[in-house]
Scaffold this active site. Sequence first.
Site, short mmCIF file in Angstrom:
data_model
loop_
_atom_site.label_atom_id
_atom_site.label_comp_id
_atom_site.label_asym_id
_atom_site.label_seq_id
_atom_site.Cartn_x
_atom_site.Cartn_y
_atom_site.Cartn_z
CB CYS A 107 0.31 1.50 4.43
SG CYS A 107 -1.34 1.35 4.53
CB CYS A 161 -0.94 0.33 0.60
SG CYS A 161 -1.71 1.19 1.04
#
Length: 248
Positions: free
Chosen positions: A180, A177
């Site tokens: 993230c 991600c």
Amino acid sequence: MKANTLSPKKRFFIVFLSFTLLFITNCKEKTATKDTKSANTTVQSIDPKTFSEKLQTSKNAQLIDVRSPEEFNSKHIENALNIDYNSTTFENSIGKLDKTKPTFVYCLSGGRSSSAVSKMHDLGFKELYNMEGGMMKWNALGLGTEIKQTKGMSKSDFDKILQTDKKVLIDFNAKWCGPCKKMAPILEKIKKDYNGKVSVVAIDVDENESLAAALKIESLPTLILYENKKIIWQTIGFTTEEDLKKHL
């Protein structure tokens, strides 16, 4: 007898008019071609429930899981074919599929499948459906079979983390991600700056799939702030250090 000649102004007007008519005609032809192509192609992003229903009622449907083989082996929708979007052979493997059949595509949270559908549309697939929210939302809605707890944190283990007089900031993330990864250094700084006041816990959803499903985590990153075991703030997506500190 004098030759019938046109003035320079009239000649310019005739040339200009001819060019304008030619331009309009070409534009109409291009527009008609584009509309025809769109009319023969279906590309839709639909919620998991609609995705499931349409998959079951579509004749000769192809179901493609574009996650990694590790994610696929952990849990996948029945009859899905695994073609890893991040693999160097993705385009070649996808190209072997029947482009005329309705094709349903999903991943963990919808990002990779959306990119895959876009690429498949460029390759000439006629009917494409992307599952919004991916397996995370699919699991959160309870559409699949019950997830077996084979690894990761259990719900009771998670509840123990909240048994503290400090605030607890949970970061649901994944290694693949992008947002993230961008959040990671900010959360590390928060962890140091608020040491003794806020407990920062990072939880990888790939390694804790059942927990993510139990807490209905549908998008990444998801940040949840607890105090006295209760949620006092929650957000999805990248959050700046400044915005995060406002809630701490």
